[in-house]
Design a protein around this motif. Structure first.
Motif, PDB file in Angstrom:
ATOM      1  N   PHE A 245       0.830  -1.217   0.000  1.00 45.79           N
ATOM      2  CA  PHE A 245       0.000   0.000   0.000  1.00 45.79           C
ATOM      3  C   PHE A 245       0.855   1.254   0.000  1.00 45.79           C
ATOM      4  N   ARG A 246       0.260   2.318  -0.557  1.00 44.91           N
ATOM      5  CA  ARG A 246       0.939   3.619  -0.445  1.00 44.91           C
ATOM      6  C   ARG A 246      -0.065   4.654   0.058  1.00 44.91           C
ATOM      7  N   HIS A 247       0.483   5.694   0.703  1.00 43.30           N
ATOM      8  CA  HIS A 247      -0.354   6.709   1.346  1.00 43.30           C
ATOM      9  C   HIS A 247      -1.323   7.378   0.387  1.00 43.30           C
ATOM     10  N   SER A 248      -2.518   7.626   0.849  1.00 49.66           N
ATOM     11  CA  SER A 248      -3.533   8.354   0.092  1.00 49.66           C
ATOM     12  C   SER A 248      -4.685   8.591   1.076  1.00 49.66           C
ATOM     13  N   ILE A 249      -5.662   9.413   0.678  1.00 50.75           N
ATOM     14  CA  ILE A 249      -6.764   9.626   1.637  1.00 50.75           C
ATOM     15  C   ILE A 249      -7.553   8.325   1.800  1.00 50.75           C
ATOM     16  N   VAL A 250      -7.918   7.743   0.659  1.00 45.78           N
ATOM     17  CA  VAL A 250      -8.540   6.411   0.725  1.00 45.78           C
ATOM     18  C   VAL A 250      -7.539   5.407   0.156  1.00 45.78           C
ATOM     19  N   VAL A 251      -7.204   4.428   0.989  1.00 46.97           N
ATOM     20  CA  VAL A 251      -6.291   3.356   0.569  1.00 46.97           C
ATOM     21  C   VAL A 251      -7.130   2.088   0.603  1.00 46.97           C
ATOM     22  N   PHE A 252      -7.299   1.450  -0.545  1.00 45.85           N
ATOM     23  CA  PHE A 252      -8.164   0.269  -0.494  1.00 45.85           C
ATOM     24  C   PHE A 252      -7.482  -0.995  -0.979  1.00 45.85           C
ATOM     25  N   GLU A 253      -7.997  -2.079  -0.462  1.00 45.95           N
ATOM     26  CA  GLU A 253      -7.586  -3.397  -0.938  1.00 45.95           C
ATOM     27  C   GLU A 253      -8.820  -4.085  -1.471  1.00 45.95           C
ATOM     28  N   LYS A 254      -8.689  -4.723  -2.647  1.00 46.96           N
ATOM     29  CA  LYS A 254      -9.813  -5.483  -3.196  1.00 46.96           C
ATOM     30  C   LYS A 254      -9.427  -6.950  -3.289  1.00 46.96           C
ATOM     31  N   SER A 255     -10.098  -7.755  -2.499  1.00 47.04           N
ATOM     32  CA  SER A 255      -9.989  -9.203  -2.656  1.00 47.04           C
ATOM     33  C   SER A 255     -11.413  -9.720  -2.583  1.00 47.04           C
ATOM     34  N   ALA A 256     -11.930 -10.117  -3.743  1.00 46.64           N
ATOM     35  CA  ALA A 256     -13.348 -10.491  -3.794  1.00 46.64           C
ATOM     36  C   ALA A 256     -13.623 -11.830  -3.119  1.00 46.64           C
ATOM     37  N   THR A 257     -12.547 -12.505  -2.691  1.00 49.66           N
ATOM     38  CA  THR A 257     -12.723 -13.790  -1.993  1.00 49.66           C
ATOM     39  C   THR A 257     -13.097 -13.579  -0.525  1.00 49.66           C
ATOM     40  N   TYR A 258     -12.933 -12.359  -0.021  1.00 48.28           N
ATOM     41  CA  TYR A 258     -13.159 -12.128   1.407  1.00 48.28           C
ATOM     42  C   TYR A 258     -14.615 -12.327   1.825  1.00 48.28           C
ATOM     43  N   PHE A 259     -15.540 -11.938   0.950  1.00 45.92           N
ATOM     44  CA  PHE A 259     -16.928 -11.835   1.401  1.00 45.92           C
ATOM     45  C   PHE A 259     -17.448 -13.132   2.038  1.00 45.92           C
ATOM     46  N   ASP A 260     -17.231 -14.263   1.367  1.00 44.75           N
ATOM     47  CA  ASP A 260     -17.782 -15.507   1.938  1.00 44.75           C
ATOM     48  C   ASP A 260     -16.703 -16.374   2.599  1.00 44.75           C
TER      49      ASP A 260
END
Ligand code: A3P
Length: 325
Positions: free
Chosen positions: A107-122
């Protein structure tokens, strides 16, 4: 516990806490217990962790959403991990064993820093592990017609020449096997493979079942719902609403996202040219038959009405596809 090499640390940890089966990472910058076991090189002023997790489910437009959201100058996404289809799949997955130094390196600094892993939900372990490390993060869940999502999964497997999906030939055969109606003479191996595929196609679409688990670890105020069908049709409008929810300055997404007739989906505008997602996202395949649609609709009916009730009760907008359903 003091920092030593990871294996020795783990052995020592499980000697001290023999009742625990898996380590739980908390943030060493706010949890002094963990400060002592991270490498001395770990630098709290440099470490970045996400404040937004796009958790899925898979096949709901999460890649397009991430790609469009990063157009905003105050948003950054994790760098990709080629070993797990670009996603970090940290929480609840084997990458969790790589530790937080590995995770935060993406990750790098920003106001919104997001991670997307669509496997997380279930994933049954993701909410607990995410809440331990990033308790204040927002959790974004895409609400998409689970019948379409299941069909998209099946098409994904066919496109990847998955032997189980190819041997079934249609999603209906998979659903039959799942309901115990495999054709006579079908090998047990095929039935088992088809049931496994059914689980992958169906599980993520049972929204309330998984939502309940996320709500055990995150307050509703941190959960952000996004209507995946509306996003597919009007991405700029949905992103405008999302940016407002994330307290970010407004951004003119409509200028940078245009519909591509050849792709049949919206794409980014880069140097006056349309840059669409790769061929694995937004595939062309035969539309779902009405019979399969009805059958999936029946399968998800109770889950969808529970989601409908939940959204109404929580004062959240109900997506159009869910109202019609
Ligand atoms: P299909 O390829 O079955 O059409 P995810 O990124 O979560 O795996 O979701 C993939 C799905 O995103 C695609 O499934 C497609 O329907 C949907 N999608 C939504 N907007 C898109 C876009 N602008 N470009 C490509 N796919 C998009």
């Amino acid at each position: 516990l003091r920092w030593q090499d990871p294996l020795a640390s783990a052995k020592e940890y499980f000697r001290l806490f023999s009742g625990e089966k898996f380590p739980i990472w908390t943030d060493p910058c706010t949890d002094s217990r963990h400060r002592t076991i991270v490498p001395p090189t770990f630098n709290c002023s440099a470490r970045v962790l996400p404040n937004l997790l796009i958790v899925g489910p898979q096949k709901t437009g999460t890649t397009a959403l991430s790609s469009f959201l990063t157009l905003h100058p105050d948003v950054s996404q994790n760098s990709p991990d080629p070993r797990s289809f670009e996603e970090l799949q940290f929480f609840g997955g084997s990458n969790y064993e790589n530790g937080i130094e590995w995770y935060s390196r993406h990750f790098r600094h920003s106001i919104v820093v997001f991670e997307k892993s669509a496997t997380y939900f279930d994933n049954p372990n993701a909410p607990k592990q995410a809440a331990a490390l990033v308790p204040n993060t927002k959790v974004l869940i895409v609400l998409y017609d689970p019948a379409k999502r299941a069909y998209s999964w099946f098409q994904h497997l066919i496109a990847h020449n998955d032997s189980g999906a190819l041997s079934a030939g249609s999603l209906d055969v998979i659903l039959d096997a799942n309901e115990g109606f495999a054709e006579e003479g079908t090998s047990l191996k095929n039935v088992e493979a088809w049931k496994k595929i059914a689980r992958r196609c169906l599980s993520g679409g049972r929204y309330t079942q998984h939502l309940e688990r996320w709500l055990q670890f995150f307050p509703l105020s941190q959960i952000v719902f996004l209507d995946g069908e509306k996003f597919l049709e009007k991405p700029a409008e949905v992103l405008h609403e999302l940016v407002e929810k994330l307290d970010l300055p407004a951004f003119d997404f409509a200028n940078y996202i245009k519909f591509s007739k050849s792709k049949g989906f919206h794409c980014r505008v880069v140097q006056n040219k349309l840059k669409c997602l790769g061929k694995g996202k937004g595939r062309s395949y035969a539309p779902m038959s009405e019979a399969t649609r009805m059958r999936l609709g029946k399968h998800f009916s109770l889950h969808n009405s529970a989601l409908h009730k939940f959204l109404r009760r929580s004062g959240e907008p109900v997506p159009k596809w869910l109202k019609i359903d």
